[in-house]
Motif scaffolding. Structure first.
Motif, PDB file in Angstrom:
ATOM      1  N   ARG A  13     109.705 156.718  17.497  1.00 48.83           N
ATOM      2  CA  ARG A  13     108.540 155.943  17.674  1.00 48.83           C
ATOM      3  C   ARG A  13     107.282 156.385  19.184  1.00 48.83           C
ATOM      4  NH1 ARG A  13     112.166 151.409  19.625  1.00 48.83           N
ATOM      5  NH2 ARG A  13     110.689 151.036  21.032  1.00 48.83           N
ATOM      6  N   VAL A  14     106.509 155.970  18.348  1.00 52.75           N
ATOM      7  CA  VAL A  14     105.757 157.261  19.353  1.00 52.75           C
ATOM      8  C   VAL A  14     104.118 155.810  19.690  1.00 52.75           C
ATOM      9  CG1 VAL A  14     105.903 159.099  18.931  1.00 52.75           C
ATOM     10  CG2 VAL A  14     104.352 157.700  17.543  1.00 52.75           C
ATOM     11  N   TYR A  15     104.103 155.023  18.794  1.00 50.64           N
ATOM     12  CA  TYR A  15     102.399 154.086  19.211  1.00 50.64           C
ATOM     13  C   TYR A  15     102.914 152.681  19.538  1.00 50.64           C
ATOM     14  CZ  TYR A  15     101.799 157.149  14.801  1.00 50.64           C
ATOM     15  OH  TYR A  15     100.970 158.248  14.367  1.00 50.64           O
ATOM     16  N   ASP A  16     103.801 152.725  20.705  1.00 51.20           N
ATOM     17  CA  ASP A  16     104.186 151.683  21.764  1.00 51.20           C
ATOM     18  C   ASP A  16     103.535 152.518  23.040  1.00 51.20           C
ATOM     19  OD1 ASP A  16     105.503 149.803  20.281  1.00 51.20           O
ATOM     20  OD2 ASP A  16     107.113 150.504  21.024  1.00 51.20           O
ATOM     21  N   ALA A  17     102.983 154.116  22.812  1.00 53.64           N
ATOM     22  CA  ALA A  17     102.757 154.255  23.821  1.00 53.64           C
ATOM     23  C   ALA A  17     101.700 155.832  23.483  1.00 53.64           C
ATOM     24  CB  ALA A  17     103.698 155.124  24.692  1.00 53.64           C
ATOM     25  N   ALA A  55     107.997 163.380  23.988  1.00 50.27           N
ATOM     26  CA  ALA A  55     108.456 162.185  25.730  1.00 50.27           C
ATOM     27  C   ALA A  55     108.993 160.913  24.514  1.00 50.27           C
ATOM     28  CB  ALA A  55     107.241 162.308  26.465  1.00 50.27           C
ATOM     29  N   PHE A  56     108.503 160.011  24.267  1.00 51.13           N
ATOM     30  CA  PHE A  56     108.396 159.103  24.690  1.00 51.13           C
ATOM     31  C   PHE A  56     109.715 158.371  22.998  1.00 51.13           C
ATOM     32  CE2 PHE A  56     107.759 154.385  23.443  1.00 51.13           C
ATOM     33  CZ  PHE A  56     107.303 152.768  24.291  1.00 51.13           C
ATOM     34  N   ASN A  57     109.170 159.066  22.322  1.00 53.32           N
ATOM     35  CA  ASN A  57     109.767 159.424  20.831  1.00 53.32           C
ATOM     36  C   ASN A  57     111.164 159.426  21.707  1.00 53.32           C
ATOM     37  OD1 ASN A  57     110.417 158.286  18.282  1.00 53.32           O
ATOM     38  ND2 ASN A  57     111.333 160.897  17.948  1.00 53.32           N
ATOM     39  N   MET A  85     104.826 158.758  32.195  1.00 60.36           N
ATOM     40  CA  MET A  85     103.731 157.788  31.351  1.00 60.36           C
ATOM     41  C   MET A  85     105.068 157.030  30.826  1.00 60.36           C
ATOM     42  SD  MET A  85     101.029 157.070  28.892  1.00 60.36           S
ATOM     43  CE  MET A  85     100.248 155.471  27.811  1.00 60.36           C
ATOM     44  N   ALA A  86     105.611 157.489  29.627  1.00 58.66           N
ATOM     45  CA  ALA A  86     107.170 156.923  28.961  1.00 58.66           C
ATOM     46  C   ALA A  86     107.579 156.104  29.254  1.00 58.66           C
ATOM     47  CB  ALA A  86     107.403 157.981  27.908  1.00 58.66           C
ATOM     48  N   ALA A  87     108.255 156.645  30.736  1.00 62.56           N
ATOM     49  CA  ALA A  87     109.008 156.041  31.663  1.00 62.56           C
ATOM     50  C   ALA A  87     108.373 154.751  32.447  1.00 62.56           C
ATOM     51  CB  ALA A  87     109.543 156.671  33.020  1.00 62.56           C
ATOM     52  N   LYS A  88     107.399 154.544  33.038  1.00 60.19           N
ATOM     53  CA  LYS A  88     106.596 153.549  32.771  1.00 60.19           C
ATOM     54  C   LYS A  88     106.291 152.257  32.538  1.00 60.19           C
ATOM     55  CE  LYS A  88     102.387 152.084  36.327  1.00 60.19           C
ATOM     56  NZ  LYS A  88     101.561 152.942  36.320  1.00 60.19           N
ATOM     57  N   GLN A  89     106.641 152.811  31.013  1.00 59.05           N
ATOM     58  CA  GLN A  89     106.401 151.696  30.173  1.00 59.05           C
ATOM     59  C   GLN A  89     107.275 150.672  29.409  1.00 59.05           C
ATOM     60  OE1 GLN A  89     103.318 152.696  27.067  1.00 59.05           O
ATOM     61  NE2 GLN A  89     103.933 151.378  25.855  1.00 59.05           N
ATOM     62  N   MET A  90     108.608 151.683  29.899  1.00 61.41           N
ATOM     63  CA  MET A  90     109.868 151.452  29.315  1.00 61.41           C
ATOM     64  C   MET A  90     110.608 150.382  30.819  1.00 61.41           C
ATOM     65  SD  MET A  90     111.348 153.402  26.775  1.00 61.41           S
ATOM     66  CE  MET A  90     110.656 154.842  25.360  1.00 61.41           C
ATOM     67  N   GLY A  91     110.320 150.741  32.147  1.00 62.53           N
ATOM     68  CA  GLY A  91     110.490 151.018  33.461  1.00 62.53           C
ATOM     69  C   GLY A  91     111.840 151.293  33.799  1.00 62.53           C
TER      70      GLY A  91
END
Length: 504
Positions: A13-17, A55-57, A85-91
């Protein structure tokens, strides 16, 4: 093992970010090297490096309970920004522990992406220790920068994209190596689908932990790690990455600081991107590979892993570029101290060579010692021929082209020698860039040692370069390094260095 990683990479799962970054043809470099050279543009990611992928994956694989606890990492660079950035996008709440010497631009970049920053310690090890302590105390979920299968899988999507974007034959892919997450992911995917493609790691010469591990057949910890290419300044290759690298990385190439600086310029000329030193590392390795093997008419891919460099560093990078391209020779030359000597010297150099630098200070009435830079051709023995021509004309010559003291300090220390250097010892240091670093240094010295020379340079890095002369009584020479060891700053004794002997 490879099949396991390929499945994880395909499901990553990388392309959401993250973006699928372009593979750009390096036209100038291709013509120069007589190969098709392509650059994978990870500098174009939203956080200007590939680290967002891993990080996002990793975060995408966490349970809701783990996310609710918040995430934490220790990092001084790109992993910190990717995780923020990953954490912010996932809340998800994110805490990043960074060494106090981390440049402010990176601290502010992490805060701007919503993470809480804690500054702790002067080195990564101290920041990591505090982060793990907070895991115990607060229950945060720790997100490693490279030593984790999900992080490796996220980085491995770069290999997947390269094969998708360039289905034609590829001779080799060059990958920068720090902790090994990127090269492990790329090697796992590429070697499973296209085992004919060479996967070649590239490390900074003074931070070559994978090279050391490959030679030993097991992971080793380096005694010291250079910090110029700070994105790959790692003392030990990761445990999980090495499981892949030991069997599926074809070779490791190391590059010097000057070679890395030259590669920064090469990338800029082909793409107008300003790569960070670790981002340009792979191209530096590619160039050395072509020079060593003579490969031609082949497709070579290198990964520009990031562009998070401080603007302040560009002067230093530009200063070292010509040396990295082997287009400049730095020489110490003795010439007679009489009118017309400089003119005669230039005649020996010849009209086809340009003097790039000339430092001179009157010392005595017999011989002048000059520090001179001369433009040379990189493709033949021009430097050797220049030195031979000077020697045949009875000029004493010392080649300082590869002398770090000369390049870092001597060229900036105009003024010449002093006659009062009794009992002088010369040491070169790396000082952490933080308030109190100099005072800490002075507090650890014996009070009866006089400082006879002090030269400090910073080029936007976490550490400043310092040259210090001490006047030490003969009976205390044997204990000086006992005092220096207590300070915990990296140092090198330079008292016998010919550059010091000739100019200072």
């Amino acid at each position: 093992m490879l099949e396991h990683y390929v499945k994880k990479i395909l499901q990553a799962r990388v392309y959401d970010a993250a973006l699928e970054t372009p593979l750009s043809e390096a036209r100038f470099m291709s013509k120069r090297l007589n190969n098709q050279v392509w650059i994978k543009r990870e500098d174009l990611q939203p956080v200007f490096s590939f680290k967002i992928r891993g990080a996002f994956n990793k975060m995408a694989q966490l349970s809701e309970e783990e996310k609710n606890k918040g995430v934490i990492a220790a990092s001084a660079g790109n992993h910190a920004q990717g995780l923020a950035m990953a954490a912010k996008q996932m809340g998800v709440k994110a805490v990043i522990v960074m060494p106090r010497i981390t440049p402010d631009i990176k601290v502010q970049a992490v805060r701007a992406r919503g993470a809480r920053v804690i500054l702790r310690g002067d080195a990564f090890g101290e920041a990591l220790e505090h982060a793990l302590q907070l895991v115990e105390e607060k229950g945060y979920t720790y997100i490693p920068p490279y030593d984790d299968p999900d992080v490796i899988a996220g980085q491995g999507t770069i290999g997947m994209e390269i094969l998708h974007q360039h289905p034609d034959p590829i001779h080799a892919i060059f990958v920068p190596v720090g902790g090994g997450g990127l090269i492990a992911g790329v090697a796992a995917y590429v070697k499973y689908l296209r085992p004919d493609i060479k996967v070649i790691g590239v490390e900074a010469e003074d931070a070559a932990c994978l090279d050391a591990a490959m030679k030993k057949g097991k992971r080793v910890t380096l005694d010291q790690v250079g910090i110029f290419a700070e994105g790959v300044a790692v003392a030990q290759i990761g445990k999980e990455p090495f499981k892949v690298c030991k069997d599926y990385v074809d070779e490791v190439i190391t590059a010097t600081t000057d070679e890395i600086c030259a590669a920064v310029k090469d990338i800029f000329e082909d793409t107008r991107a300003v790569a960070e030193p670790s981002g340009a590392l792979s191209l530096a390795g590619l160039k050395k590979y072509v020079e060593r093997t003579g490969v031609s008419d082949s497709t070579l891919v290198c990964i520009n892993s990031g562009a998070n460099t401080n603007f302040d560093r560009l002067q230093h990078i530009a200063e070292r570029t010509e040396l990295g391209e082997k287009r400049e020779a730095i020489l110490a030359v003795g010439i007679p101290e009489r009118p017309g000597s400089f003119k005669n010297f230039c005649k020996v150099i010849g009209r086809r060579r340009m003097v790039t630098e000339f430092n001179y200070r009157y010392a005595d009435h017999e011989q002048a010692q000059i520090y001179v830079g001369v433009q040379v051709k990189p493709d033949d023995n021009d430097r050797e021929e220049l030195i031979l021509a000077l020697q045949e004309a009875d000029y004493p010559v010392v080649d300082l082209t590869d002398n770090e003291l000369a390049k870092m300090h001597i060229r900036h220390l105009g003024g010449g020698r002093t006659s009062n250097t009794s009992n002088e010892e010369i040491y070169r240091f790396e000082f952490p860039e933080r308030p109190g670093a100099l005072l800490n240094f002075l507090n650890h010295l014996k009070h009866d040692w006089n400082i006879s020379l002090f030269h400090y340079r910073n080029h936007g890095a976490a550490y400043g370069r310092v040259l210090v002369g001490f006047q030490i009584p003969q009976d205390q020479r044997g204990v000086i390094e006992d005092y220096l060891d207590k300070i915990s700053y990296r140092y090198w004794r330079e008292t016998e260095n010919p550059a010091y002997r000739l100019f200072l």
